[in-house]
Write a protein that holds these residues in place. Structure first.
Motif, PDB file in Angstrom:
ATOM      1  N   LYS A 146       0.854  -1.208   0.000  1.00 63.47           N
ATOM      2  CA  LYS A 146       0.000   0.000   0.000  1.00 63.47           C
ATOM      3  C   LYS A 146       0.878   1.241   0.000  1.00 63.47           C
ATOM      4  O   LYS A 146       1.873   1.289   0.710  1.00 63.47           O
ATOM      5  CB  LYS A 146      -0.812   0.034   1.290  1.00 63.47           C
ATOM      6  CG  LYS A 146      -2.175  -0.589   1.209  1.00 63.47           C
ATOM      7  CD  LYS A 146      -2.902  -0.288   2.503  1.00 63.47           C
ATOM      8  CE  LYS A 146      -4.259  -0.910   2.556  1.00 63.47           C
ATOM      9  NZ  LYS A 146      -4.885  -0.662   3.864  1.00 63.47           N
ATOM     10  N   GLY A 147       0.468   2.277  -0.750  1.00 64.66           N
ATOM     11  CA  GLY A 147       1.230   3.532  -0.745  1.00 64.66           C
ATOM     12  C   GLY A 147       2.483   3.412  -1.582  1.00 64.66           C
ATOM     13  O   GLY A 147       2.718   2.387  -2.234  1.00 64.66           O
ATOM     14  N   GLN A 177       5.759   4.148  -0.426  1.00 61.37           N
ATOM     15  CA  GLN A 177       7.001   3.945   0.323  1.00 61.37           C
ATOM     16  C   GLN A 177       7.092   2.534   0.906  1.00 61.37           C
ATOM     17  O   GLN A 177       6.063   1.901   1.166  1.00 61.37           O
ATOM     18  CB  GLN A 177       7.046   4.941   1.482  1.00 61.37           C
ATOM     19  CG  GLN A 177       6.923   6.388   1.056  1.00 61.37           C
ATOM     20  CD  GLN A 177       8.240   6.981   0.647  1.00 61.37           C
ATOM     21  OE1 GLN A 177       9.248   6.825   1.321  1.00 61.37           O
ATOM     22  NE2 GLN A 177       8.242   7.658  -0.487  1.00 61.37           N
ATOM     23  N   ILE A 197       2.032  -1.823  11.361  1.00 58.43           N
ATOM     24  CA  ILE A 197       2.791  -1.447  10.166  1.00 58.43           C
ATOM     25  C   ILE A 197       4.201  -1.055  10.619  1.00 58.43           C
ATOM     26  O   ILE A 197       4.365  -0.378  11.631  1.00 58.43           O
ATOM     27  CB  ILE A 197       2.109  -0.269   9.442  1.00 58.43           C
ATOM     28  CG1 ILE A 197       0.764  -0.732   8.874  1.00 58.43           C
ATOM     29  CG2 ILE A 197       3.006   0.282   8.329  1.00 58.43           C
ATOM     30  CD1 ILE A 197      -0.077   0.370   8.263  1.00 58.43           C
ATOM     31  N   ILE A 235       3.801   0.998  13.863  1.00 57.98           N
ATOM     32  CA  ILE A 235       2.629   1.869  13.784  1.00 57.98           C
ATOM     33  C   ILE A 235       1.370   1.032  14.011  1.00 57.98           C
ATOM     34  O   ILE A 235       1.073   0.114  13.239  1.00 57.98           O
ATOM     35  CB  ILE A 235       2.560   2.567  12.402  1.00 57.98           C
ATOM     36  CG1 ILE A 235       3.880   3.303  12.113  1.00 57.98           C
ATOM     37  CG2 ILE A 235       1.368   3.509  12.330  1.00 57.98           C
ATOM     38  CD1 ILE A 235       3.956   3.917  10.731  1.00 57.98           C
ATOM     39  N   TYR A 236       0.695   1.360  15.077  1.00 61.33           N
ATOM     40  CA  TYR A 236      -0.538   0.669  15.418  1.00 61.33           C
ATOM     41  C   TYR A 236      -1.563   0.877  14.297  1.00 61.33           C
ATOM     42  O   TYR A 236      -1.707   1.992  13.776  1.00 61.33           O
ATOM     43  CB  TYR A 236      -1.025   1.246  16.752  1.00 61.33           C
ATOM     44  CG  TYR A 236      -2.453   1.039  17.106  1.00 61.33           C
ATOM     45  CD1 TYR A 236      -2.892  -0.170  17.647  1.00 61.33           C
ATOM     46  CD2 TYR A 236      -3.377   2.068  16.950  1.00 61.33           C
ATOM     47  CE1 TYR A 236      -4.216  -0.346  17.996  1.00 61.33           C
ATOM     48  CE2 TYR A 236      -4.693   1.904  17.299  1.00 61.33           C
ATOM     49  CZ  TYR A 236      -5.111   0.686  17.814  1.00 61.33           C
ATOM     50  OH  TYR A 236      -6.423   0.528  18.157  1.00 61.33           O
ATOM     51  N   LEU A 285     -11.211   3.478   6.712  1.00 58.29           N
ATOM     52  CA  LEU A 285     -10.673   4.793   6.389  1.00 58.29           C
ATOM     53  C   LEU A 285     -11.051   5.130   4.947  1.00 58.29           C
ATOM     54  O   LEU A 285     -11.005   4.271   4.073  1.00 58.29           O
ATOM     55  CB  LEU A 285      -9.150   4.803   6.528  1.00 58.29           C
ATOM     56  CG  LEU A 285      -8.569   4.421   7.895  1.00 58.29           C
ATOM     57  CD1 LEU A 285      -7.046   4.479   7.854  1.00 58.29           C
ATOM     58  CD2 LEU A 285      -9.100   5.333   8.995  1.00 58.29           C
ATOM     59  N   LYS A 332     -10.187   7.756   1.735  1.00 56.80           N
ATOM     60  CA  LYS A 332      -9.111   8.634   1.280  1.00 56.80           C
ATOM     61  C   LYS A 332      -9.699   9.753   0.433  1.00 56.80           C
ATOM     62  O   LYS A 332     -10.534   9.497  -0.425  1.00 56.80           O
ATOM     63  CB  LYS A 332      -8.158   7.788   0.434  1.00 56.80           C
ATOM     64  CG  LYS A 332      -6.801   8.377   0.251  1.00 56.80           C
ATOM     65  CD  LYS A 332      -5.880   7.381  -0.438  1.00 56.80           C
ATOM     66  CE  LYS A 332      -4.453   7.871  -0.379  1.00 56.80           C
ATOM     67  NZ  LYS A 332      -3.512   6.773  -0.510  1.00 56.80           N
ATOM     68  N   HIS A 373      -1.032  15.117   0.305  1.00 52.20           N
ATOM     69  CA  HIS A 373      -1.773  15.239  -0.958  1.00 52.20           C
ATOM     70  C   HIS A 373      -3.193  14.708  -0.829  1.00 52.20           C
ATOM     71  O   HIS A 373      -4.127  15.178  -1.457  1.00 52.20           O
ATOM     72  CB  HIS A 373      -1.034  14.512  -2.077  1.00 52.20           C
ATOM     73  CG  HIS A 373      -0.443  13.189  -1.652  1.00 52.20           C
ATOM     74  ND1 HIS A 373      -1.169  12.039  -1.626  1.00 52.20           N
ATOM     75  CD2 HIS A 373       0.799  12.874  -1.181  1.00 52.20           C
ATOM     76  CE1 HIS A 373      -0.392  11.052  -1.190  1.00 52.20           C
ATOM     77  NE2 HIS A 373       0.819  11.538  -0.905  1.00 52.20           N
ATOM     78  N   GLU A 423      -7.104  11.264   5.098  1.00 50.30           N
ATOM     79  CA  GLU A 423      -8.001  10.136   5.306  1.00 50.30           C
ATOM     80  C   GLU A 423      -9.002  10.447   6.405  1.00 50.30           C
ATOM     81  O   GLU A 423      -8.701  11.191   7.336  1.00 50.30           O
ATOM     82  CB  GLU A 423      -7.178   8.890   5.600  1.00 50.30           C
ATOM     83  CG  GLU A 423      -6.664   8.337   4.273  1.00 50.30           C
ATOM     84  CD  GLU A 423      -5.631   7.243   4.379  1.00 50.30           C
ATOM     85  OE1 GLU A 423      -6.027   6.098   4.550  1.00 50.30           O
ATOM     86  OE2 GLU A 423      -4.443   7.582   4.261  1.00 50.30           O
ATOM     87  N   ASP A 476       0.032   8.792   8.178  1.00 51.05           N
ATOM     88  CA  ASP A 476       1.167   9.062   7.291  1.00 51.05           C
ATOM     89  C   ASP A 476       1.833  10.412   7.549  1.00 51.05           C
ATOM     90  O   ASP A 476       1.557  11.398   6.867  1.00 51.05           O
ATOM     91  CB  ASP A 476       0.774   8.961   5.810  1.00 51.05           C
ATOM     92  CG  ASP A 476       2.010   9.028   4.915  1.00 51.05           C
ATOM     93  OD1 ASP A 476       3.126   8.895   5.451  1.00 51.05           O
ATOM     94  OD2 ASP A 476       1.854   9.205   3.697  1.00 51.05           O
TER      95      ASP A 476
HETATM   96  N1  LIG Z   1      -1.834   3.212  11.067  1.00 55.57           N
HETATM   97  C1  LIG Z   1      -2.628   2.873  10.065  1.00 55.57           C
HETATM   98  N2  LIG Z   1      -3.849   2.366  10.303  1.00 55.57           N
HETATM   99  C2  LIG Z   1      -4.656   2.014   9.289  1.00 55.57           C
HETATM  100  N3  LIG Z   1      -4.332   2.125   7.996  1.00 55.57           N
HETATM  101  C3  LIG Z   1      -3.137   2.634   7.696  1.00 55.57           C
HETATM  102  C4  LIG Z   1      -2.220   3.044   8.708  1.00 55.57           C
HETATM  103  N4  LIG Z   1      -1.115   3.503   8.112  1.00 55.57           N
HETATM  104  C5  LIG Z   1      -1.322   3.401   6.799  1.00 55.57           C
HETATM  105  N5  LIG Z   1      -2.529   2.869   6.527  1.00 55.57           N
HETATM  106  C6  LIG Z   1      -3.097   2.621   5.188  1.00 55.57           C
HETATM  107  O1  LIG Z   1      -2.076   2.373   4.266  1.00 55.57           O
HETATM  108  C7  LIG Z   1      -2.033   3.384   3.266  1.00 55.57           C
HETATM  109  C8  LIG Z   1      -0.597   3.732   2.941  1.00 55.57           C
HETATM  110  O2  LIG Z   1       0.064   4.219   4.095  1.00 55.57           O
HETATM  111  P1  LIG Z   1       0.918   5.541   4.036  1.00 55.57           P
HETATM  112  O3  LIG Z   1       0.062   6.672   3.560  1.00 55.57           O
HETATM  113  O4  LIG Z   1       1.605   5.697   5.340  1.00 55.57           O
HETATM  114  O5  LIG Z   1       1.945   5.142   2.912  1.00 55.57           O
HETATM  115  P2  LIG Z   1       2.880   5.984   1.947  1.00 55.57           P
HETATM  116  O6  LIG Z   1       3.727   4.998   1.249  1.00 55.57           O
HETATM  117  O7  LIG Z   1       3.550   7.050   2.690  1.00 55.57           O
HETATM  118  O8  LIG Z   1       1.805   6.579   0.934  1.00 55.57           O
HETATM  119  P3  LIG Z   1       1.966   7.862  -0.014  1.00 55.57           P
HETATM  120  O9  LIG Z   1       3.120   7.610  -0.872  1.00 55.57           O
HETATM  121  O10 LIG Z   1       0.666   7.905  -0.748  1.00 55.57           O
HETATM  122  O11 LIG Z   1       2.176   9.033   0.882  1.00 55.57           O
HETATM  123  C9  LIG Z   1      -2.809   4.547   3.852  1.00 55.57           C
HETATM  124  O12 LIG Z   1      -3.422   5.298   2.848  1.00 55.57           O
HETATM  125  C10 LIG Z   1      -3.824   3.860   4.754  1.00 55.57           C
HETATM  126  O13 LIG Z   1      -4.976   3.509   4.029  1.00 55.57           O
END
Ligand SMILES: Nc1ncnc2c1ncn2[C@@H]1O[C@H](COP(=O)(O)OP(=O)(O)OP(=O)(O)O)[C@@H](O)[C@H]1O
Ligand SMILES: [Mn+2]
Length: 421
Positions: A128-129, A131, A145, A252-253, A259, A261, A316, A319, A329
């Protein structure tokens, strides 16, 4: 005047009118651009002026602080626990709307310790995301996480505000900042040193193991390097263990519930050559006020203050949980301690609205105590100190800017800018 002269004068006048008209038309557009630029600059000057004339109350300690300090220190003190499963249950029942944990609860200190101590039983890539992050299972199947360290604390990230990879410790700092400002909308986060070989590789599924490179040097020493699976993940950019295969990261809990977006109205274009409308239009908030619920707008203004203190310029999307904004994030904070991106505060100075509770709270932590209390709260975190002194000075400097911006808005709007929603 004879008829011919009248016609000639008429034609000349018309032509003149056309030329002048076109010119005025042109000038009109030039002026819009100029006045937009001028209004951004005027605002900056106004804030600078306000900064120079801040009331002593903003610069000194607030006596009310001591009441908050003791309660906070007691609440977030790491504490021993007996049954992790009970603590997971408690924490998973905590969230209500966007409040992820209660104001004061005797289980918080124990939960922090649980996140730090419970064995890692299973690990997967979490794609997801954009990074690199991992999904870890701790005891009793509790999932968290994991975001690894990429940079030392004193690395300065140059370039745009959203440049670089995640700063892991920023996620912990964001948790404590949320706790102190009573924006308890962040996930609960602790730092943790994890063994890439014994805790991650050994508990990883095949897919994860395939994204860890193992190299052996001529002396037979192994080196484990993780690149993971995500949008920006690639074999050239890895997180490597030290001699003992340890890496630093954050747990990260996972916030239970659904959620949603949403695109931020103050989203950047992520292109150097193109600016977003909100960057130049100081009346940008006018139309938003009609389109968006005041509750949401107030949430986003709280977010702007939170992000400005941390210098997170990468929200950007935001949530929501049960229609309220959560601060998920925060990893792109603390890139460059020498630079303050005032435009992160655009929601505040463009709307000139603020939740009264946030404003009251911000004033409690004046005079240098904001970074001091976060420092004390995070003393037993594995990543302590979370940020460098330079970054701490940055946070305090930006708090003064926030006071100045609120003063500017007060001049414009008076007390009616403060809302109790
Ligand atoms: N603590 C959390 N609890 C629940 N869902 C989470 C949590 N952290 C992240 N997520 C889910 O995972 C997704 C990706 O996490 P995060 O935004 O931290 O990643 P990222 O790689 O930094 O994303 P981006 O590149 O879009 O900024 C979030 O959009 C969210 O839906
Ligand atoms: Mn991110």
């Amino acid at each position: 005047m004879n008829k011919r002269t009248v016609i000639i004068v008429g034609i000349v006048a018309t032509l003149l009118g056309l030329v002048l008209g076109a010119n005025f038309y042109f000038m009109y557009y030039l002026n819009i651009e100029e006045s937009q630029l001028a209004s951004v600059r005027a605002l900056e000057n106004m804030i600078r002026h306000k900064m120079r004339h801040l009331k002593p109350a903003y610069l000194n300690r607030n006596p009310r602080f001591f009441m908050f300090r003791n309660k906070l220190l007691k609440n977030y003190k790491f504490a021993t626990y007996e049954n992790a499963s009970v603590l997971w249950d408690i924490a998973n029942w905590w969230p209500h709307e966007n409040e992820i944990y209660p104001l004061y609860d005797s289980s918080m200190g124990q939960l922090l310790e649980t996140l730090r101590r419970e064995p890692i039983t299973r690990v997967n890539n979490l794609a997801k995301g954009t990074q690199l992050k991992l999904l870890m299972r701790l005891s009793h199947k509790q999932k968290v996480i994991f975001k690894p360290q990429w940079y030392p604390r004193d690395e300065v990230i140059e370039g745009a505000v959203y440049s670089g990879k995640d700063r892991h410790a920023a996620e912990v700092y964001a948790f404590y900042l949320g706790a102190v400002l009573d924006l308890r909308w962040t996930p609960i986060v602790v730092g943790r040193v994890v063994n890439l070989k014994r805790e991650i590789y050994a508990n990883g599924d095949e897919e994860l193991q395939n994204t860890i490179k193992i190299e052996t040097d001529e002396d037979g020493n192994e080196k484990y390097c993780l690149y993971g699976k995500c949008h920006y993940c690639n074999e050239e950019e890895t997180v490597c263990g030290d001699r003992r295969h340890n890496i630093e990261g954050v747990m990260i809990y996972i916030v239970p519930g659904t959620l949603a977006k949403r695109r931020s109205p103050w989203q950047r274009t992520y292109k150097d050559e193109r600016r977003a409308v909100w960057e130049d239009d100081m009346s940008y908030c006018k139309s938003l006020k009609n389109k968006m619920e005041t509750m949401r707008l107030l949430d986003l203004i709280d977010v702007a203050i939170f992000d400005y203190l941390l210098q997170n310029g990468d929200r950007h999307h935001y949530e929501t949980r049960e229609e309220r904004v959560v601060l998920i994030d925060n990893g792109k904070s603390f890139g460059n301690p020498n630079k303050d991106h005032l435009d992160i505060l655009a929601p505040l100075y463009q709307c000139c609205l603020l939740r009264k509770s946030t404003w009251d709270r911000l004033q409690v932590f004046s005079g240098g105590v904001l970074t001091e209390i976060i420092d004390r709260l995070s003393k037993s975190d594995a990543l302590y100190p979370l940020i460098t002194d330079k970054h701490k000075r940055g946070v305090e400097r930006r708090l003064l800017v926030i006071y100045a911006v609120v003063e500017y808005c007060m001049d414009k709007e008076g007390d009616k800018m403060l809302k109790t929603l």
